[in-house]
Enzyme design. Structure first.
Site, mmCIF file in Angstrom:
data_model
loop_
_atom_site.group_PDB
_atom_site.id
_atom_site.type_symbol
_atom_site.label_atom_id
_atom_site.label_comp_id
_atom_site.label_asym_id
_atom_site.label_seq_id
_atom_site.Cartn_x
_atom_site.Cartn_y
_atom_site.Cartn_z
ATOM 1 N N GLY A 10 0.922 -1.067 0.046
ATOM 2 C CA GLY A 10 -0.134 0.023 -0.123
ATOM 3 C C GLY A 10 0.780 1.154 -0.158
ATOM 4 N N ASN A 121 -8.042 -0.677 8.117
ATOM 5 C CA ASN A 121 -9.050 -0.831 9.107
ATOM 6 C C ASN A 121 -10.177 -1.455 8.325
ATOM 7 O OD1 ASN A 121 -8.917 0.523 11.271
ATOM 8 N ND2 ASN A 121 -8.899 2.704 10.480
ATOM 9 N N HIS A 176 -9.313 -0.795 18.458
ATOM 10 C CA HIS A 176 -8.806 0.584 18.139
ATOM 11 C C HIS A 176 -10.140 1.661 18.023
ATOM 12 C CE1 HIS A 176 -6.971 3.729 16.030
ATOM 13 N NE2 HIS A 176 -7.511 3.627 14.872
HETATM 14 P P1 A3D Z 1 -4.806 5.442 1.111
HETATM 15 O O1 A3D Z 1 -4.023 6.847 1.081
HETATM 16 O O2 A3D Z 1 -6.016 5.319 0.492
HETATM 17 O O3 A3D Z 1 -3.851 4.160 0.640
HETATM 18 C C1 A3D Z 1 -4.260 3.118 0.519
HETATM 19 C C2 A3D Z 1 -3.604 2.339 -0.742
HETATM 20 O O4 A3D Z 1 -3.871 0.953 -0.821
HETATM 21 C C3 A3D Z 1 -3.986 3.044 -1.948
HETATM 22 O O5 A3D Z 1 -2.719 3.552 -2.502
HETATM 23 C C4 A3D Z 1 -4.518 1.772 -2.829
HETATM 24 O O6 A3D Z 1 -4.047 2.104 -4.371
HETATM 25 C C5 A3D Z 1 -4.032 0.713 -2.129
HETATM 26 N N1 A3D Z 1 -4.621 -0.551 -2.420
HETATM 27 C C6 A3D Z 1 -6.039 -0.790 -2.526
HETATM 28 N N2 A3D Z 1 -6.128 -2.108 -2.632
HETATM 29 C C7 A3D Z 1 -4.751 -2.714 -2.869
HETATM 30 C C8 A3D Z 1 -4.403 -4.102 -2.890
HETATM 31 N N3 A3D Z 1 -5.319 -5.179 -3.064
HETATM 32 N N4 A3D Z 1 -2.964 -4.300 -2.692
HETATM 33 C C9 A3D Z 1 -2.297 -3.433 -2.721
HETATM 34 N N5 A3D Z 1 -2.452 -1.929 -2.502
HETATM 35 C C10 A3D Z 1 -3.690 -1.782 -2.577
HETATM 36 O O7 A3D Z 1 -4.993 5.210 2.603
HETATM 37 P P2 A3D Z 1 -4.084 5.627 3.868
HETATM 38 O O8 A3D Z 1 -2.739 5.340 3.634
HETATM 39 O O9 A3D Z 1 -4.435 6.904 4.312
HETATM 40 O O10 A3D Z 1 -4.638 4.436 5.034
HETATM 41 C C11 A3D Z 1 -4.228 3.051 4.825
HETATM 42 C C12 A3D Z 1 -5.406 2.291 5.716
HETATM 43 O O11 A3D Z 1 -4.919 2.388 7.011
HETATM 44 C C13 A3D Z 1 -6.704 2.641 5.550
HETATM 45 O O12 A3D Z 1 -7.450 1.209 5.652
HETATM 46 C C14 A3D Z 1 -6.917 3.405 6.786
HETATM 47 O O13 A3D Z 1 -8.311 3.466 7.361
HETATM 48 C C15 A3D Z 1 -6.072 2.767 7.898
HETATM 49 N N6 A3D Z 1 -5.744 3.568 9.183
HETATM 50 C C16 A3D Z 1 -5.615 2.826 10.351
HETATM 51 C C17 A3D Z 1 -5.190 3.447 11.344
HETATM 52 C C18 A3D Z 1 -5.110 3.040 12.859
HETATM 53 O O14 A3D Z 1 -4.803 3.540 13.426
HETATM 54 C C19 A3D Z 1 -5.266 1.302 12.796
HETATM 55 C C20 A3D Z 1 -4.923 4.917 11.169
HETATM 56 C C21 A3D Z 1 -5.069 5.620 10.148
HETATM 57 C C22 A3D Z 1 -5.685 5.050 8.950
#
Ligand code: A3D
Length: 320
Positions: A10, A121, A176
């Site tokens: 990701g 998440n 969380h």
């Molecule tokens: P974002 O910037 O949307 O990045 C997610 C990436 O995943 C994108 O670049 C997509 O292209 C890629 N992706 C989608 N499907 C696939 C796949 N099958 N294989 C590989 N890559 C893929 O999101 P973000 O970086 O802001 O957040 C990522 C995740 O972290 C999300 O699910 C958020 O909800 C989560 N998150 C969790 C917390 C916790 O404290 C647990 C905090 C903040 C965000």
């Protein structure tokens, strides 16, 4: 000795920030993986070009091919989609479950010896699914949430008391976000527990309750401000703290969504607990004793996590 290999699955907001932090801290070489061609390659090149100014030595590669993560020492997973307007929790679960299947299989095939940190998440359910899909040992698959939740709590407490964040330690348990269980009597300023600080007149129970609620809502507060995404600097920094503990065998005591069987009366599930992270992955789950009120909060958090896991099993019968 070869530099450790860090695979970031990701390459979105958190993935890019993880890559930047990891090279600035010289933790290893980076492979940024994403399904969106161009994004991982562009971010890897951009960060690599910051090397001469920042003064780090690291190789960065962006890819859409799982084969490039081969032999990774650590994988940090942020792949997935966020919840969009009109999407139910089950819709999101269904989409991200499929992502966890693909990621789990990719890791099992190419990096089966890695320590895996999940951030996607809904965290507690996704780390559970990722362990099932990858088949890696539960001690090598962990979720990042407690380090972030406690960092937010520490930040707000430091503002309340007007002291350095470094001197505030905080202890959180459970799932969380909404069901997070902050343990005030184990949270301290310079070693003085929060209930004693109330007695000393540093704050009041009402103010502390408001800080705890702000911590629980910490993710939503950032979403409300950003409007187009969720937090990424603090989540990435928290995951890097966990990765560094593993890579340097630091034996850090950190709250994580870990596999708990036996401790805290649990019979095998992923939930936020205090752990020791070292070269063995999750080397220990600390079996603390809770008082009646804390136990009740923890129990309801456990129930909320179980409901999410049951929803995953209903969506994907292979997990039942
Ligand atoms: P974002 O910037 O949307 O990045 C997610 C990436 O995943 C994108 O670049 C997509 O292209 C890629 N992706 C989608 N499907 C696939 C796949 N099958 N294989 C590989 N890559 C893929 O999101 P973000 O970086 O802001 O957040 C990522 C995740 O972290 C999300 O699910 C958020 O909800 C989560 N998150 C969790 C917390 C916790 O404290 C647990 C905090 C903040 C965000």
């Amino acid at each position: 000795m070869a530099r450790p290999k860090i695979a970031l699955i990701g390459a979105g907001q958190i993935g890019g920030t993880l890559a930047h932090l990891a090279v600035v801290k010289e933790l290893g070489d980076i492979v940024l993986f994403d399904i969106t061609d161009g994004t991982p390659q562009g971010k890897a090149l951009d960060i690599a070009e910051s090397g001469p100014s920042a003064g780090f030595d690291a190789k960065l590669k962006g890819t859409t091919d799982y084969a490039d993560i081969a032999g990774a020492d650590i994988c940090i997973v942020t792949a997935g989609v966020p919840r969009k307007p009109g999407m139910s929790r089950d819709d999101l679960l269904g989409i991200n479950l499929k992502v966890m299947r693909a990621v789990g299989e990719g890791i099992a095939t190419h990096a089966p010896d890695a320590f895996v940190i999940c951030i996607t998440n809904p965290l507690d359910a996704m780390v559970w699914a990722l362990q099932r899909f990858s088949g890696l040992a539960p001690a090598k698959v962990v979720g990042m949430a407690g380090v972030l939740d406690s960092a937010r709590f520490r930040h707000f407490l430091s503002l309340e008391f007007g002291v350095s964040m470094r001197d505030v330690s905080a202890f959180v348990l459970g799932g969380h976000g909404d069901t997070m269980v902050p343990l005030a009597r184990y949270s301290t300023v310079g070693g003085i527990p929060l209930p004693d600080l109330i007695k000393m007149g540093w704050t009041t129970q009402e103010r502390l309750d408001a800080i705890i609620q702000r911590t629980r809502d910490g993710g939503a507060e950032i979403v409300g401000l950003l409007k187009t995404g969720s937090a990424f600097y603090a989540p990435a920094t928290a995951a890097i703290e966990m990765a560094e503990a593993y890579l340097k065998d630091q034996k850090r005591v950190l709250p994580c969504a870990a596999w708990v069987k036996g401790a805290l009366g649990l019979d095998g599930m992923y939930v936020g607990v205090p752990t020791v992270i070292g070269a063995g992955g999750i080397e220990k789950v600390i079996n603390i004793k809770l008082n009646k009120e804390e136990q009740a909060m923890f129990d309801s958090s456990v129930e909320a996590v179980k409901a999410l896991v049951d929803a995953c099993k209903n969506i994907d019968s292979s997990l039942a």
